[in-house]
Design an enzyme around this catalytic site. Structure first.
Site, short mmCIF file in Angstrom:
data_model
loop_
_atom_site.label_atom_id
_atom_site.label_comp_id
_atom_site.label_asym_id
_atom_site.label_seq_id
_atom_site.Cartn_x
_atom_site.Cartn_y
_atom_site.Cartn_z
N CYS A 41 0.83 -1.21 0.00
CA CYS A 41 0.00 0.00 0.00
C CYS A 41 0.86 1.26 0.00
O CYS A 41 1.51 1.58 1.00
CB CYS A 41 -0.93 -0.03 1.22
SG CYS A 41 -1.83 1.50 1.51
N CYS B 231 -0.13 3.98 2.57
CA CYS B 231 0.22 3.55 3.92
C CYS B 231 1.64 4.00 4.26
O CYS B 231 1.93 4.40 5.40
CB CYS B 231 0.14 2.03 4.05
SG CYS B 231 -1.51 1.34 3.82
#
Length: 334
Positions: free
Chosen positions: A78, A81
């Site tokens: 991700c 993230c």
């Protein structure tokens, strides 16, 4: 930001729990090797911890009864993230123990992710007194994350959770680190703070927010925008302050009831969209107003569109949820 009852009892495989308990028992019985880390002591002095399905109840639910726990749900693949996690870790260190950051790798803990109803990452939620508090999705800017954490701590205090004072050593370390980032020949006026590159308006707005002065925070951002009309941080800050001022004036139960009874009422739907936005339900807020644009016409449609565009200002322009909603709005209008 209303906490709701939250328990993972029965949501995580009992076999995994038993295996974890056996591993802990074996570790306790085995003598530690010289120089090996103490498994009972989390990395980062306990301010940032990695949580698994086996340790969730102890490290998050039980711990949250005495200390607010903020959960960062992430995955290695991700990209957003990787933008958000360092911000959360920095703020956790800065807080010096007022709250704990619990990191959960959703790929490594699928049952925990399912129990938390994770649909998109990064996802950040708080747990207070064993209860889940709504958070947010996506990589928000540091200023907005800091503001949300302030709201979480305010809820914690209202719930009777005594917040620990930030550790003095950590505060000293942070101050020294900040000083190290300032060039030695930087000119600092007498009596001025040595904040590294932070415009005075931001510091003033932050101070106003911390003392609960929303009008003062709005004024500080407005003054910054008068000098720098394109300042993205001031724009976002002012939009967020305005949202908080609106939401705090609502009777939330009444607002939801009126929206359900009057699906075509722009003002009623806008109030619930505000509430959802403030509680981190970004997609729900956007979809509510997109639906209203779809169902209305003329002045009402323009009002719904204008409110939706105003909510876009709360997030970075390149936020995936903003991009998706803007595309949907364009399709409806053109």
């Amino acid at each position: 930001m209303q906490p709701r009852d939250f328990s993972l009892y029965g949501a995580v495989d009992l076999g995994a729990r038993q295996a974890a308990a056996q591993r802990r028992q074996q570790a306790a019985q085995s003598p530690a090797q010289p120089g090996s880390p103490d498994p009972s002591t989390p990395a980062g002095g306990g301010l940032v911890i990695d949580v698994t399905e086996e340790t969730f109840n102890t490290d998050v639910v039980e711990r949250s009864r005495t200390t607010p726990v903020i959960m960062d749900l992430w995955a290695e693949w991700c990209g957003p993230c990787k933008q958000l996690s360092p911000v959360l870790e920095k703020l956790a260190t800065e807080a010096g123990g007022q709250w704990i950051l619990a990191k959960v790798d959703v790929d490594a803990n699928p049952q925990l992710s399912a129990a938390l109803q994770v649909q998109s990452i990064p996802m950040v939620v708080a747990v207070l007194g064993g209860q889940l508090v709504d958070g947010f999705l996506g990589a928000m800017p540091e200023a907005q994350v800091r503001q949300w954490i302030g709201q979480v701590l305010a809820v914690a205090e209202k719930m009777g959770i005594q917040l620990a004072a930030p550790a003095a050593a950590d505060a000293d370390t942070l101050e020294n680190d900040a000083d190290d980032r300032i060039p030695s020949d930087a000119a600092v006026p007498p009596g001025a703070s040595r904040s590294p590159g932070i415009p005075p308006a931001y510091a003033e707005a932050r101070a106003a927010m911390e003392r609960g002065d929303l009008d003062g925070a709005a004024k500080a951002f407005e003054q910054e925008l008068e000098a720098n009309p394109a300042d993205p941080v001031a724009k976002t800050g002012l939009a967020q302050v305005d949202l908080i001022r609106r939401v705090t004036s609502y009777d939330q139960a009444k607002a939801r009831r009126e929206a359900a009874e009057h699906p075509g009422d722009v003002a009623a739907q806008a109030r619930v969209a505000d509430i959802d936005m403030a509680n981190g339900r970004i997609e729900e807020a956007f979809n509510r107003l997109l639906g209203l644009v779809r169902r209305t016409s003329g002045e009402e449609r323009d009002q719904a569109r204008a409110h939706l565009v105003g909510l876009f200002e709360l997030l970075p322009p390149n936020d995936p949820q903003v991009k998706k909603a803007r595309s949907a709005l364009s399709a409806l209008l053109f």
